[in-house]
Design a protein around this motif. Structure first.
Motif, mmCIF file in Angstrom:
data_model
loop_
_atom_site.group_PDB
_atom_site.id
_atom_site.type_symbol
_atom_site.label_atom_id
_atom_site.label_comp_id
_atom_site.label_asym_id
_atom_site.label_seq_id
_atom_site.Cartn_x
_atom_site.Cartn_y
_atom_site.Cartn_z
ATOM 1 N N MET A 1 -24.534 49.276 -34.828
ATOM 2 C CA MET A 1 -23.830 49.574 -33.977
ATOM 3 C C MET A 1 -22.389 49.089 -33.835
ATOM 4 S SD MET A 1 -26.642 48.300 -30.886
ATOM 5 C CE MET A 1 -28.129 49.060 -30.786
ATOM 6 N N SER A 2 -21.603 49.923 -33.077
ATOM 7 C CA SER A 2 -20.212 49.698 -33.097
ATOM 8 C C SER A 2 -19.897 48.850 -31.754
ATOM 9 C CB SER A 2 -19.447 51.218 -32.948
ATOM 10 O OG SER A 2 -19.649 51.780 -31.599
ATOM 11 N N ARG A 3 -18.885 48.074 -32.104
ATOM 12 C CA ARG A 3 -18.282 47.108 -30.926
ATOM 13 C C ARG A 3 -17.666 47.858 -29.738
ATOM 14 N NH1 ARG A 3 -17.722 41.959 -31.954
ATOM 15 N NH2 ARG A 3 -19.896 42.300 -32.833
ATOM 16 N N LEU A 4 -18.132 47.846 -28.537
ATOM 17 C CA LEU A 4 -17.692 48.224 -27.752
ATOM 18 C C LEU A 4 -16.677 47.414 -26.662
ATOM 19 C CD1 LEU A 4 -17.568 51.042 -25.708
ATOM 20 C CD2 LEU A 4 -19.434 49.858 -24.461
ATOM 21 N N LEU A 5 -17.140 46.082 -26.377
ATOM 22 C CA LEU A 5 -16.496 45.273 -25.658
ATOM 23 C C LEU A 5 -16.320 43.763 -26.276
ATOM 24 C CD1 LEU A 5 -15.551 44.987 -22.618
ATOM 25 C CD2 LEU A 5 -17.630 44.001 -22.115
ATOM 26 N N GLU A 6 -15.245 43.237 -26.245
ATOM 27 C CA GLU A 6 -14.839 41.971 -26.747
ATOM 28 C C GLU A 6 -14.274 41.207 -25.798
ATOM 29 O OE1 GLU A 6 -13.210 39.990 -30.703
ATOM 30 O OE2 GLU A 6 -13.205 42.101 -30.551
ATOM 31 N N VAL A 7 -14.809 39.985 -25.450
ATOM 32 C CA VAL A 7 -14.169 39.356 -24.227
ATOM 33 C C VAL A 7 -13.754 37.951 -24.827
ATOM 34 C CG1 VAL A 7 -14.337 38.065 -22.122
ATOM 35 C CG2 VAL A 7 -15.273 40.220 -22.356
ATOM 36 N N ASN A 8 -12.401 37.446 -24.961
ATOM 37 C CA ASN A 8 -12.053 36.198 -25.390
ATOM 38 C C ASN A 8 -11.409 35.358 -24.516
ATOM 39 O OD1 ASN A 8 -12.897 36.484 -28.384
ATOM 40 N ND2 ASN A 8 -11.433 38.031 -28.322
ATOM 41 N N GLY A 9 -11.780 33.947 -24.326
ATOM 42 C CA GLY A 9 -11.219 32.907 -23.347
ATOM 43 C C GLY A 9 -10.907 33.503 -21.919
ATOM 44 N N LEU A 10 -12.041 34.387 -21.307
ATOM 45 C CA LEU A 10 -11.483 35.010 -20.172
ATOM 46 C C LEU A 10 -11.701 33.897 -19.061
ATOM 47 C CD1 LEU A 10 -11.152 37.768 -18.780
ATOM 48 C CD2 LEU A 10 -13.710 38.054 -18.312
ATOM 49 N N THR A 11 -10.777 33.748 -18.174
ATOM 50 C CA THR A 11 -10.587 32.802 -16.996
ATOM 51 C C THR A 11 -10.073 33.603 -15.803
ATOM 52 O OG1 THR A 11 -9.911 31.133 -18.794
ATOM 53 C CG2 THR A 11 -9.608 30.836 -16.280
ATOM 54 N N LYS A 12 -10.605 33.136 -14.755
ATOM 55 C CA LYS A 12 -10.451 33.542 -13.467
ATOM 56 C C LYS A 12 -10.457 32.477 -12.523
ATOM 57 C CE LYS A 12 -8.999 36.283 -10.364
ATOM 58 N NZ LYS A 12 -7.772 36.779 -10.254
ATOM 59 N N ARG A 13 -8.887 32.171 -11.829
ATOM 60 C CA ARG A 13 -8.708 31.239 -10.997
ATOM 61 C C ARG A 13 -8.646 31.736 -9.611
ATOM 62 N NH1 ARG A 13 -6.339 28.795 -15.620
ATOM 63 N NH2 ARG A 13 -4.406 29.802 -15.025
ATOM 64 N N PHE A 14 -9.213 31.172 -8.504
ATOM 65 C CA PHE A 14 -8.863 31.752 -7.086
ATOM 66 C C PHE A 14 -8.211 30.462 -6.350
ATOM 67 C CE2 PHE A 14 -12.319 34.403 -8.243
ATOM 68 C CZ PHE A 14 -11.911 35.401 -7.786
ATOM 69 N N VAL A 15 -7.408 30.791 -5.550
ATOM 70 C CA VAL A 15 -6.519 29.612 -4.823
ATOM 71 C C VAL A 15 -7.532 29.159 -3.766
ATOM 72 C CG1 VAL A 15 -4.617 29.376 -3.128
ATOM 73 C CG2 VAL A 15 -4.343 30.973 -5.042
ATOM 74 N N ALA A 16 -7.833 28.018 -3.791
ATOM 75 C CA ALA A 16 -8.540 27.198 -2.886
ATOM 76 C C ALA A 16 -7.691 26.459 -1.531
ATOM 77 C CB ALA A 16 -9.335 26.147 -3.573
ATOM 78 N N LYS A 17 -6.494 26.344 -1.957
ATOM 79 C CA LYS A 17 -5.580 25.502 -0.996
ATOM 80 C C LYS A 17 -4.164 25.768 -1.410
ATOM 81 C CE LYS A 17 -5.187 20.820 1.252
ATOM 82 N NZ LYS A 17 -5.410 19.623 1.177
ATOM 83 N N ALA A 18 -3.362 26.074 -0.130
ATOM 84 C CA ALA A 18 -2.097 26.195 -0.246
ATOM 85 C C ALA A 18 -1.370 25.401 0.747
ATOM 86 C CB ALA A 18 -1.784 27.846 -0.065
ATOM 87 N N ASN A 19 -0.120 25.122 0.569
ATOM 88 C CA ASN A 19 0.716 24.415 1.003
ATOM 89 C C ASN A 19 1.468 25.177 2.342
ATOM 90 O OD1 ASN A 19 3.040 25.798 0.212
ATOM 91 N ND2 ASN A 19 3.636 24.113 -1.300
ATOM 92 N N TRP A 20 2.217 24.633 3.221
ATOM 93 C CA TRP A 20 2.939 25.200 4.422
ATOM 94 C C TRP A 20 3.552 26.376 4.121
ATOM 95 C CZ3 TRP A 20 1.600 24.520 9.209
ATOM 96 C CH2 TRP A 20 1.043 23.220 9.404
ATOM 97 N N TYR A 21 4.161 26.481 2.632
ATOM 98 C CA TYR A 21 5.003 27.585 2.099
ATOM 99 C C TYR A 21 4.203 28.742 1.556
ATOM 100 C CZ TYR A 21 8.426 24.098 2.919
ATOM 101 O OH TYR A 21 9.514 23.202 3.645
#
Length: 359
Positions: A1-21
């Motif tokens: 089989m041929s390689r279709l997808l390769e994911v390396n070091g995948l990271t997703k961060r969402f903002v949980a808290k922000a300051n007044w600005y």
């Protein structure tokens, strides 16, 4: 089989808290440094408890979300940062089947219009042949051509999910992400939809990322399984091997949670204790150590790296070589008999279709 997808070091961060600005001062890591591969025509099961990052991973792969770090290579090309027309062209090759089969369909559109829309957007079929293509798609998923005149509310949950699958197939993709595609369905209907996906995959050669929290369901359809916990992959293995010799304590606990009819086998389960830690403030070291019965000081201080076991499995655990053998699963957890029964049920349902409603 041929390689279709390769994911390396995948990271997703969402903002949980922000300051007044409006500047972020705290993040939550929904996905944290994960890597995996997928071959053409292969099915990868992605499992774990709710909130572990499974659905976020699927949306990152489809580029419905922008990753915070890492790379995604699809069919040999880097798609991590593509935008505009290139991203639109990619949509044809990668499709999503949603968890809720009703909320994902427009209630004001007929099934025919829903299936015609992707054909129009991508210019795949001439206007004169679109009706014929819609009928073909409906028949592929076990529905009849006359269903094109109906609206989503006139179908059952299983039939609506078949429509969702037909919509994903309309653009002839190479990869489909099924995000909890059967969790909202009855058990017998689940088996029918799983059999449908397997049959379509064998016929069309589509690669599949099947996201679920139920290992018994994933066992029936996946070639390999990746187990996630709190944003990280803790074990990857071929399906049969994972069920026969689970290496990570979390995988063993998930397998023990599969319902079995034998009371003696149920008493031998390795049950999890405590709650899942907050992803905003995950524990140091191994993130599972707060619930792991085999944790030692090293587990609390040092994050385990993913390592090969030498027999096709990969596991992120400091003590995988020291753990006692896991109790074997009862043979009755095998879904082969249930799958055969579901195929017979599906044929019966198709042979007794309700006639079209008069309008």
């Amino acid at each position: 089989m041929s390689r279709l997808l390769e994911v390396n070091g995948l990271t997703k961060r969402f903002v949980a808290k922000a300051n007044w600005y409006g500047r972020p001062i705290r993040h939550v890591s929904a996905v944290d440094d994960i890597s995996f591969t997928l071959d053409a025509g292969e099915t990868l099961g992605l499992v774990g408890e709710s909130g572990c990052g499974k659905s976020t991973t699927g949306r990152l792969v489809l580029r419905l979300l922008d990753p915070s770090a890492g790379s995604i290579r699809y069919d040999g090309r880097d798609i991590t940062g593509i935008e505009g027309s290139a991203l639109r062209d990619l949509r044809r090759e990668m499709q999503l089947v949603f968890q809720d089969p009703y909320a994902s369909l427009n209630p004001r559109m007929t099934i025919g219009d829903i299936l015609t829309e992707p054909l129009m957007l991508h210019g795949l079929v001439p206007p004169a042949k679109r009706k014929e293509r819609v009928a073909e798609l409906l028949q592929m998923v076990g529905l009849a051509p006359f269903h094109a005149r109906r609206y989503p509310h006139e179908f059952s949950g299983g039939q609506r999910q078949r429509v969702g699958i037909a919509r994903a197939l309309a653009v002839e993709p190479n990869l489909i992400v099924a995000d909890e595609a059967v969790s909202a369905l009855d058990v017998s209907v689940q088996a029918q939809v799983l059999n449908l996906l397997k049959d379509l995959q064998a016929k069309l050669g589509i690669a599949l990322i099947f996201i679920a929290h139920d290992l018994a369901v994933v066992r029936h359809i996946a070639d390999r399984i990746a187990v996630m916990y709190l944003g990280r992959i803790v074990e990857v293995a071929p399906t049969r091997q994972l069920f026969a010799t689970p290496r990570h304590p979390y995988t063993r606990a998930l397998l023990s949670a599969i319902p079995v009819p034998q009371p003696r086998a149920a008493r031998q389960r390795e049950m999890l204790t405590g709650d899942v830690p907050s992803p905003i403030d995950p524990p140091p070291g191994c993130r599972f150590h707060t619930r792991c019965p085999f944790a030692i000081d090293r587990c609390r201080q040092e994050t385990p790296a993913m390592q090969s076991t030498g027999d096709g499995q990969e596991v992120a655990c400091h003590r995988w070589t020291e753990l006692p053998a896991a109790a074997p699963l009862p043979a009755t957890t095998d879904s082969a008999g249930a799958a055969r029964l579901a195929r017979l049920q599906a044929r019966f349902v198709q042979s007794t279709e309700v006639p079209p409603l008069s309008r």
